[in-house]
Design an enzyme around this catalytic site. Structure first.
Site, PDB file in Angstrom:
ATOM      1  N   SER A 185      20.055  35.467  78.590  1.00  0.00           N
ATOM      2  CA  SER A 185      21.219  34.603  78.372  1.00  0.00           C
ATOM      3  C   SER A 185      22.426  35.337  77.807  1.00  0.00           C
ATOM      4  O   SER A 185      23.360  34.707  77.316  1.00  0.00           O
ATOM      5  CB  SER A 185      20.825  33.453  77.438  1.00  0.00           C
ATOM      6  OG  SER A 185      19.782  32.686  77.983  1.00  0.00           O
ATOM      7  N   HIS A 188      14.704  35.964  70.122  1.00  0.00           N
ATOM      8  CA  HIS A 188      14.572  34.913  71.137  1.00  0.00           C
ATOM      9  C   HIS A 188      13.673  33.788  70.604  1.00  0.00           C
ATOM     10  O   HIS A 188      13.351  32.861  71.339  1.00  0.00           O
ATOM     11  CB  HIS A 188      13.924  35.451  72.421  1.00  0.00           C
ATOM     12  CG  HIS A 188      14.721  36.485  73.149  1.00  0.00           C
ATOM     13  ND1 HIS A 188      16.068  36.359  73.397  1.00  0.00           N
ATOM     14  CD2 HIS A 188      14.345  37.672  73.709  1.00  0.00           C
ATOM     15  CE1 HIS A 188      16.489  37.425  74.071  1.00  0.00           C
ATOM     16  NE2 HIS A 188      15.466  38.228  74.272  1.00  0.00           N
TER      17      HIS A 188
END
Length: 295
Positions: A49, A108
């Site tokens: 991302s 993450h």
């Protein structure tokens, strides 16, 4: 960097119901003793991302645009990965012990697995969210080239696992939504990958304001130029080319592959897209987050 040979394709390990890369799951125990500092800055994302992109932007901000200083080490050493662990390599926590303040760190992890110290210390967080279709495609190619992941199987079966939250780090839907909710009670700057692609200078200004720093406009322009996809793809300090092939095989797929918005259209079939759209509508019902599928 020497790695023993059992890094290839271990099955995911579940922690609190969340699948993780085996080695990262094993690092969560030692991570409990990690102590955050109030001036730490955490970069948080669901995988694929824009983590490396924003890590490089932030290191350039911290170094006031000095490119030489940002060439001192690969980005994964300059911005330690909190839960990182692999045989024969220093863990993220070990790297952080030798990192002087103010530290940049990345994760993450979903909130259920995040070390509590980061929230207790009110550590500032920059969260980057990216549209789910592009994440799924990028993650599939990352699974293929980064052998610490389980075998990805076919694109079709991987997409099913992604939708079910059965890929490493679990559900994209839960991740983007819970960090969005946290942004209402904790110092979180919630950014979108698509917005940074559209106008990086505008988003860098948001980052500067959030962390209480200012830079001359020409320095910001320099950072925009140095963190373009084209520049980062050829920079060995950001493109992960220094990682041994036993861990990341760039001949299968480059770590920095395309870096565009809307690449899902070249991978999703019409049937897959229809199925995904229906599933997405259910999972995101009532959520105020709005993602752009193309620019």
């Amino acid at each position: 960097m020497e790695l023993i040979q059992d890094t290839s394709r271990p099955p995911a390990k579940y922690v609190k119901g969340i699948p993780l890369i085996k080695y990262f799951a094993e690092a969560l125990g030692p991570l409990e003793s990690f102590e955050a500092w109030p001036d730490d800055l955490l970069i948080s994302t669901y995988p694929k991302s824009g983590t490396t992109w924003v890590s490089e932007i932030l290191d350039l901000i911290y170094q006031e645009g000095d490119l030489e200083k940002c060439q001192r080490a690969p980005v994964f050493l300059r911005v330690p990965f909190l839960e990182f662990s692999a045989p024969g390599v220093p863990t993220g926590v070990e790297l952080l012990k030798d990192t002087p303040a103010p530290r940049l760190l990345k994760t993450h992890l979903p909130l259920a697995l995040l070390p509590k110290t980061l929230l207790d210390q009110k550590v500032k967080v920059i969260y980057i969210a990216r549209n789910a279709k592009d994440v799924a495609v990028s993650y599939y190619h990352f699974y293929r080239m980064a052998k610490v992941h389980p075998d990805p199987g076919t694109w079709d079966s991987f997409l099913e696992k992604f939708m079910a939250g059965e890929v490493c780090y679990g559900s994209w839907y839960q991740h983007v939504q819970e960090w969005w909710e946290l942004s209402h009670t904790h110092p979180v700057l919630y950014l979108f990958y698509e917005d940074i692609k559209e106008d990086p200078k505008r988003e860098i200004q948001k980052i500067l304001e959030f962390i209480g720093r200012s830079l001359p406009e020409e320095t910001v322009d320099h950072i925009v130029q140095r963190t373009s996809f084209k520049e980062m793809k050829k920079n060995p300090m950001t493109n992960y080319s220094t990682i041994p092939t036993a861990v990341m095989d760039h001949s299968i797929s480059a770590f920095m592959r395309k870096g565009i918005t809307g690449d899902w259209k070249s991978t999703f079939t019409v049937a897959q897209n229809e199925l995904f759209e229906a599933h997405y509508a259910k999972k995101m019902a009532g959520c105020k987050l709005r993602f752009r599928w193309e620019l």
